[in-house]
Design a protein around this motif. Structure first.
Motif, PDB file in Angstrom:
ATOM      1  N   ILE A  93       9.865  -2.165  -6.786  1.00 20.19           N
ATOM      2  CA  ILE A  93      10.997  -2.602  -6.463  1.00 20.19           C
ATOM      3  C   ILE A  93      12.042  -1.340  -5.881  1.00 20.19           C
ATOM      4  CG2 ILE A  93      13.261  -3.364  -7.361  1.00 20.19           C
ATOM      5  CD1 ILE A  93      11.841  -5.454  -8.592  1.00 20.19           C
ATOM      6  N   ASN A  94      11.744  -0.067  -6.938  1.00 21.67           N
ATOM      7  CA  ASN A  94      12.424   1.187  -6.544  1.00 21.67           C
ATOM      8  C   ASN A  94      11.814   1.783  -5.284  1.00 21.67           C
ATOM      9  OD1 ASN A  94      13.820   0.801  -8.944  1.00 21.67           O
ATOM     10  ND2 ASN A  94      12.171   2.059 -10.309  1.00 21.67           N
ATOM     11  N   LEU A  95      10.593   1.610  -4.908  1.00 23.95           N
ATOM     12  CA  LEU A  95      10.074   2.352  -3.719  1.00 23.95           C
ATOM     13  C   LEU A  95      10.700   1.793  -2.468  1.00 23.95           C
ATOM     14  CD1 LEU A  95       7.243   3.639  -2.775  1.00 23.95           C
ATOM     15  CD2 LEU A  95       6.931   1.354  -2.165  1.00 23.95           C
ATOM     16  N   LEU A  96      11.079   0.371  -2.651  1.00 23.80           N
ATOM     17  CA  LEU A  96      11.606  -0.338  -1.335  1.00 23.80           C
ATOM     18  C   LEU A  96      13.219  -0.261  -1.600  1.00 23.80           C
ATOM     19  CD1 LEU A  96       9.368  -3.429  -1.198  1.00 23.80           C
ATOM     20  CD2 LEU A  96       9.377  -1.395   0.341  1.00 23.80           C
ATOM     21  N   GLU A  97      13.832  -0.109  -2.792  1.00 24.96           N
ATOM     22  CA  GLU A  97      15.005  -0.202  -2.740  1.00 24.96           C
ATOM     23  C   GLU A  97      15.914   0.903  -2.424  1.00 24.96           C
ATOM     24  OE1 GLU A  97      17.996  -1.855  -6.257  1.00 24.96           O
ATOM     25  OE2 GLU A  97      16.579  -0.497  -6.923  1.00 24.96           O
ATOM     26  N   ARG A  98      15.149   2.044  -2.308  1.00 27.54           N
ATOM     27  CA  ARG A  98      15.954   3.341  -1.927  1.00 27.54           C
ATOM     28  C   ARG A  98      15.690   3.363  -0.291  1.00 27.54           C
ATOM     29  NH1 ARG A  98      11.992   7.007  -4.492  1.00 27.54           N
ATOM     30  NH2 ARG A  98      11.377   5.648  -5.902  1.00 27.54           N
ATOM     31  N   GLU A  99      14.830   2.867   0.424  1.00 28.11           N
ATOM     32  CA  GLU A  99      14.736   2.866   1.736  1.00 28.11           C
ATOM     33  C   GLU A  99      15.245   1.557   2.607  1.00 28.11           C
ATOM     34  OE1 GLU A  99      11.885   5.457   3.146  1.00 28.11           O
ATOM     35  OE2 GLU A  99      11.561   6.550   1.318  1.00 28.11           O
ATOM     36  N   ALA A 100      14.586   0.370   1.683  1.00 27.85           N
ATOM     37  CA  ALA A 100      14.863  -0.852   2.571  1.00 27.85           C
ATOM     38  C   ALA A 100      15.838  -1.701   2.161  1.00 27.85           C
ATOM     39  CB  ALA A 100      13.379  -1.534   2.411  1.00 27.85           C
ATOM     40  N   LYS A 101      16.497  -1.517   1.234  1.00 27.01           N
ATOM     41  CA  LYS A 101      17.776  -2.256   0.731  1.00 27.01           C
ATOM     42  C   LYS A 101      17.651  -3.649   0.470  1.00 27.01           C
ATOM     43  CE  LYS A 101      20.416   1.466   2.097  1.00 27.01           C
ATOM     44  NZ  LYS A 101      20.113   2.743   1.110  1.00 27.01           N
ATOM     45  N   LEU A 102      16.649  -3.911  -0.590  1.00 21.02           N
ATOM     46  CA  LEU A 102      16.533  -5.099  -1.167  1.00 21.02           C
ATOM     47  C   LEU A 102      17.725  -5.807  -1.768  1.00 21.02           C
ATOM     48  CD1 LEU A 102      13.180  -4.443  -3.100  1.00 21.02           C
ATOM     49  CD2 LEU A 102      13.397  -5.349  -0.793  1.00 21.02           C
ATOM     50  N   ASP A 103      17.852  -6.993  -1.478  1.00 15.20           N
ATOM     51  CA  ASP A 103      19.132  -7.800  -2.288  1.00 15.20           C
ATOM     52  C   ASP A 103      18.356  -8.139  -3.509  1.00 15.20           C
ATOM     53  OD1 ASP A 103      17.587  -9.986  -1.545  1.00 15.20           O
ATOM     54  OD2 ASP A 103      18.471 -10.574  -0.049  1.00 15.20           O
ATOM     55  N   GLN A 155       4.977 -10.548   2.243  1.00 15.78           N
ATOM     56  CA  GLN A 155       5.381 -10.785   3.738  1.00 15.78           C
ATOM     57  C   GLN A 155       6.378 -11.959   3.748  1.00 15.78           C
ATOM     58  OE1 GLN A 155       1.591 -11.221   5.633  1.00 15.78           O
ATOM     59  NE2 GLN A 155       1.591  -9.266   6.368  1.00 15.78           N
ATOM     60  N   GLN A 156       6.085 -13.181   2.785  1.00 14.38           N
ATOM     61  CA  GLN A 156       7.139 -14.118   2.906  1.00 14.38           C
ATOM     62  C   GLN A 156       8.544 -13.696   2.324  1.00 14.38           C
ATOM     63  OE1 GLN A 156       5.068 -16.919   0.360  1.00 14.38           O
ATOM     64  NE2 GLN A 156       3.572 -17.418   2.065  1.00 14.38           N
ATOM     65  N   VAL A 157       8.603 -12.511   1.487  1.00 17.01           N
ATOM     66  CA  VAL A 157       9.750 -11.962   0.708  1.00 17.01           C
ATOM     67  C   VAL A 157      10.400 -11.101   1.504  1.00 17.01           C
ATOM     68  CG1 VAL A 157      10.732 -11.252  -1.421  1.00 17.01           C
ATOM     69  CG2 VAL A 157       8.817 -12.714  -1.545  1.00 17.01           C
ATOM     70  N   LEU A 158       9.858 -10.137   2.301  1.00 19.62           N
ATOM     71  CA  LEU A 158      10.272  -9.100   2.708  1.00 19.62           C
ATOM     72  C   LEU A 158      10.690  -9.395   4.389  1.00 19.62           C
ATOM     73  CD1 LEU A 158       8.202  -6.219   1.136  1.00 19.62           C
ATOM     74  CD2 LEU A 158      10.489  -6.860   0.221  1.00 19.62           C
ATOM     75  N   THR A 159      11.225  -8.596   4.955  1.00 18.42           N
ATOM     76  CA  THR A 159      11.489  -8.507   6.076  1.00 18.42           C
ATOM     77  C   THR A 159      10.443  -7.807   7.096  1.00 18.42           C
ATOM     78  OG1 THR A 159      12.708  -6.470   6.572  1.00 18.42           O
ATOM     79  CG2 THR A 159      14.091  -8.813   6.249  1.00 18.42           C
ATOM     80  N   ALA A 189       6.836  -3.345   6.635  1.00 15.94           N
ATOM     81  CA  ALA A 189       5.971  -2.291   7.197  1.00 15.94           C
ATOM     82  C   ALA A 189       6.103  -1.108   6.384  1.00 15.94           C
ATOM     83  CB  ALA A 189       6.521  -2.105   8.503  1.00 15.94           C
ATOM     84  N   LEU A 190       7.379  -0.906   5.821  1.00 20.54           N
ATOM     85  CA  LEU A 190       7.705   0.318   5.030  1.00 20.54           C
ATOM     86  C   LEU A 190       6.861   0.326   3.774  1.00 20.54           C
ATOM     87  CD1 LEU A 190       9.656   2.892   4.515  1.00 20.54           C
ATOM     88  CD2 LEU A 190      11.092   1.549   3.230  1.00 20.54           C
ATOM     89  N   TYR A 191       6.756  -0.915   3.263  1.00 15.36           N
ATOM     90  CA  TYR A 191       5.844  -1.166   2.036  1.00 15.36           C
ATOM     91  C   TYR A 191       4.469  -0.652   2.132  1.00 15.36           C
ATOM     92  CZ  TYR A 191       3.063  -3.569  -1.436  1.00 15.36           C
ATOM     93  OH  TYR A 191       2.131  -3.765  -2.360  1.00 15.36           O
ATOM     94  N   MET A 194       2.663   2.499   0.434  1.00 13.02           N
ATOM     95  CA  MET A 194       1.478   2.243  -0.225  1.00 13.02           C
ATOM     96  C   MET A 194       0.076   3.028   0.366  1.00 13.02           C
ATOM     97  SD  MET A 194       1.850   0.841  -2.886  1.00 13.02           S
ATOM     98  CE  MET A 194       3.312  -0.073  -3.994  1.00 13.02           C
ATOM     99  N   ALA A 195      -0.035   3.261   1.547  1.00 11.02           N
ATOM    100  CA  ALA A 195      -0.928   3.776   2.032  1.00 11.02           C
ATOM    101  C   ALA A 195      -1.064   5.082   1.854  1.00 11.02           C
ATOM    102  CB  ALA A 195      -1.128   3.692   3.619  1.00 11.02           C
ATOM    103  N   ALA A 196       0.359   5.761   1.598  1.00 16.54           N
ATOM    104  CA  ALA A 196       0.453   7.209   1.409  1.00 16.54           C
ATOM    105  C   ALA A 196      -0.192   7.467  -0.161  1.00 16.54           C
ATOM    106  CB  ALA A 196       1.704   7.332   1.590  1.00 16.54           C
ATOM    107  N   LYS A 197      -0.195   6.512  -1.073  1.00 17.26           N
ATOM    108  CA  LYS A 197      -0.505   6.951  -2.431  1.00 17.26           C
ATOM    109  C   LYS A 197      -1.826   6.852  -2.489  1.00 17.26           C
ATOM    110  CE  LYS A 197       3.493   5.079  -4.798  1.00 17.26           C
ATOM    111  NZ  LYS A 197       4.034   4.201  -5.796  1.00 17.26           N
TER     112      LYS A 197
END
Length: 123
Positions: free
Chosen positions: A49-59, A105-109, A114-116, A120-123
């Motif tokens: 959640i933190n990984l995506l929240e910073r850059e992907a603006k999760l609601d 994929q069902q939850v995220l745009t 793609a950002l996720y 994850m590939a970078a880790k």
């Protein structure tokens, strides 16, 4: 004779007390392990959640759904980790990761997913 019987009964009480103490410490250890497992699930979900929240603006709804996905999968992952055969364990982990990806994929745009995958590939 009474002295020996008294010493023997005292030794039995000490032994029984020691066994009860050991059983209680085992219970505390198990409770601590369960708490740590719950914390681990929360940390893994929060990390994504933190990984995506910073850059992907999760609601808020997306955050809750992501958290539910990781909590739901946790018990299955613990079962997979218990498998002795490494090839079977690896295959099941890959299958579980595909399941997680499908749920995400069902939850995220598309952009968020793609950002996720990129992160994850970078880790």
């Amino acid at each position: 004779m009474k002295k020996q019987l008294l010493i023997l009964s005292f030794a039995c009480f000490l032994f029984a007390g020691n066994q009860l103490s050991f059983a209680q410490s085992q219970m505390e250890t198990q409770k601590h392990a369960i708490k740590n497992a719950d914390d681990s699930v929360k940390k893994n979900a929060q990390k994504v959640i933190n990984l995506l929240e910073r850059e992907a603006k999760l609601d808020a709804a997306q955050k809750n759904k992501i958290y539910d996905i990781f909590v739901g999968v946790d018990k299955k992952m613990q079962g997979i980790d218990a498998i002795k055969d490494t090839s079977e364990r690896k295959a099941k982990k890959e299958k579980m990761q595909a399941y997680i990806d499908q749920k995400l994929q069902q939850v995220l745009t598309k952009e968020q997913y793609a950002l996720y995958t990129k992160k994850m590939a970078a880790k």
